[in-house]
Design an enzyme around this catalytic site. Structure first.
Site, PDB file in Angstrom:
ATOM      1  CG  ASP A 103      13.729 -14.931 -28.339  1.00 34.76           C
ATOM      2  OD1 ASP A 103      14.516 -14.665 -27.412  1.00 34.76           O
ATOM      3  OD2 ASP A 103      12.500 -15.074 -28.176  1.00 34.76           O
TER       4      ASP A 103
ATOM      5  CG  ASP B 246      18.676   3.602 -31.828  1.00 39.34           C
ATOM      6  OD1 ASP B 246      18.228   4.176 -32.841  1.00 39.34           O
ATOM      7  OD2 ASP B 246      18.375   3.934 -30.666  1.00 39.34           O
ATOM      8  N   GLY B 247      19.943  -0.683 -33.742  1.00 35.17           N
ATOM      9  CA  GLY B 247      20.936  -1.702 -34.083  1.00 35.17           C
ATOM     10  C   GLY B 247      21.470  -2.440 -32.869  1.00 35.17           C
TER      11      GLY B 247
ATOM     12  CE  LYS C 286      12.393 -14.341 -22.668  1.00 44.26           C
ATOM     13  NZ  LYS C 286      11.693 -13.430 -23.590  1.00 44.26           N
ATOM     14  N   GLY C 287      13.759 -20.201 -26.106  1.00 47.99           N
ATOM     15  CA  GLY C 287      14.640 -21.246 -26.622  1.00 47.99           C
ATOM     16  C   GLY C 287      14.240 -21.682 -28.016  1.00 47.99           C
TER      17      GLY C 287
ATOM     18  CD  GLU D  10      11.063 -17.718 -21.481  1.00 49.33           C
ATOM     19  OE1 GLU D  10      10.435 -16.646 -21.451  1.00 49.33           O
ATOM     20  OE2 GLU D  10      10.943 -18.544 -22.403  1.00 49.33           O
TER      21      GLU D  10
ATOM     22  CG  MET E 106       0.202 -22.183 -27.937  1.00 50.60           C
ATOM     23  SD  MET E 106       0.789 -22.170 -29.650  1.00 50.60           S
ATOM     24  CE  MET E 106       0.647 -23.891 -30.089  1.00 50.60           C
TER      25      MET E 106
HETATM   26  O1  RIB Z   1      11.104 -13.601 -26.355  1.00 47.13           O
HETATM   27  C1  RIB Z   1       9.777 -13.827 -26.753  1.00 47.13           C
HETATM   28  C2  RIB Z   1       9.246 -15.062 -26.103  1.00 47.13           C
HETATM   29  O2  RIB Z   1       9.213 -14.862 -24.696  1.00 47.13           O
HETATM   30  C3  RIB Z   1       7.830 -15.439 -26.469  1.00 47.13           C
HETATM   31  O3  RIB Z   1       7.775 -16.263 -27.613  1.00 47.13           O
HETATM   32  C4  RIB Z   1       7.281 -16.065 -25.206  1.00 47.13           C
HETATM   33  O4  RIB Z   1       6.968 -17.413 -25.329  1.00 47.13           O
HETATM   34  C5  RIB Z   1       8.344 -15.821 -24.130  1.00 47.13           C
HETATM   35  O5  RIB Z   1       9.118 -16.927 -23.896  1.00 47.13           O
END
Ligand code: RIB
Length: 294
Positions: free
Chosen positions: A237, A208-209, A42-43, A140, A14
């Site tokens: 992500d 910049d891509g 991230k996942g 993570e 969260m």
């Molecule tokens: O990459 C962004 C994410 O990094 C966030 O949503 C936060 O939860 C961390 O994991």
């Protein structure tokens, strides 16, 4: 073309998001402009991005027994992600404290909670990884769980895509099993020569891509659409999830699609809230096709 089957192994948090004009220096207090709670991690962000971009996605991860757990599960389900591999573990869910400044740049502190307790794979996790076209991981959750998943993927012909974020030291063995590494500029600098052994290296370059270096050393650079940046959280992500969906079409097309997805993700506050659908990505691409060179 059939939708690729993507197994995402990783974190779900969260996000406690504070917006402010300027992020504080050490020891300084600044006044904030607003606060929001937005599902992230991230996942989970990568799983949601891959699903919204058109992939068939299964998420392997863990939530806690606190008030955030059901909310985190719900955002995956609402995005079409298969959550049969999402465990509920006693204790708190992962949380991330995020400060976003007026330029859309952020600082993030993650407390792992259930993510840190995700040790070992079950039989169903192993079956899902073996059946997937791509296994997508970040850093993570505990590294031994990632190593186990990556070994199992390679043994079963599943492409291993790794976003080594937050950057940390990994074993030589793990790097030797990665097919595609997706890093940002800072991670590319930090990891340096370690990335040379990865067959496909994708580096995201913000506005910049992105660029790709293949196994033969050939490079492709791709630009994305110009956008008004509100919050860059989760843009990398979103790029990784969209990249996985289009990977089988070749790096130039996959990067173009992923750059558009990542750019759109910066236009809304909050990680998962900002992730675009396939239709939104395709609309952005037809308005500004971007360019590929190399
Ligand atoms: O990459 C962004 C994410 O990094 C966030 O949503 C936060 O939860 C961390 O994991």
């Amino acid at each position: 073309m059939t939708a690729p089957l993507i197994a995402v192994l990783g974190s779900i948090n969260m996000d406690l998001v504070t917006t402010t004009d300027r992020r504080p220096d050490p020891g300084e207090t600044v006044l904030g402009r607003g606060f929001a709670m937005v599902p992230g991690g991230k996942g989970a962000n990568q799983a949601i991005a891959a699903s919204r971009a058109g992939g068939l996605v299964l998420f392997l991860g863990a939530i806690g027994t606190d008030v955030f757990g059901p909310q985190l599960r719900a955002v995956l389900t609402a995005s079409g992600v298969d959550t049969t591999g999402l465990r509920t573990l006693d204790g708190p869910s992962g949380v991330a404290s995020i400060v976003v400044d007026s330029a859309g740049e952020n600082s993030i502190v993650v407390v792992g909670g259930a993510n840190a307790e995700l040790t070992g794979l079950g039989a169903a996790d192993r079956t899902a990884i073996a059946a997937a076209d791509i296994l997508l991981c970040q850093l993570e959750i505990p590294i031994p769980t990632i190593e186990e998943a990556v070994r199992h993927a390679r043994d079963n012909g599943t492409v291993v895509m790794l976003n080594p974020s937050p950057a940390q030291r990994l074993s030589e063995e793990l790097w030797g099993l990665v097919d595609v590494a997706v890093v940002n500029r800072g991670e590319a600098e930090e990891l340096g020569g370690t990335l040379d052994r990865v067959p496909h290296l994708v580096v995201t370059l913000g506005a910049d891509g992105a660029r790709h270096r293949g196994p033969d050393g050939a490079e492709t650079a791709v630009t994305g659409p110009a956008v008004e940046v509100v919050d860059t959280t989760g843009a990398g992500d979103t790029f990784a999830g969209a990249l996985a969906v289009r990977w089988s079409r070749g790096p130039a097309e996959a990067l173009r699609f992923a750059c558009a997805a990542g750019a759109l993700a910066t236009t809304v506050l909050g990680a998962s809230a900002a992730i675009p659908s396939r239709a939104e990505i395709e609309t952005a691409l037809s308005a500004a096709p971007g360019s590929a060179s190399g």
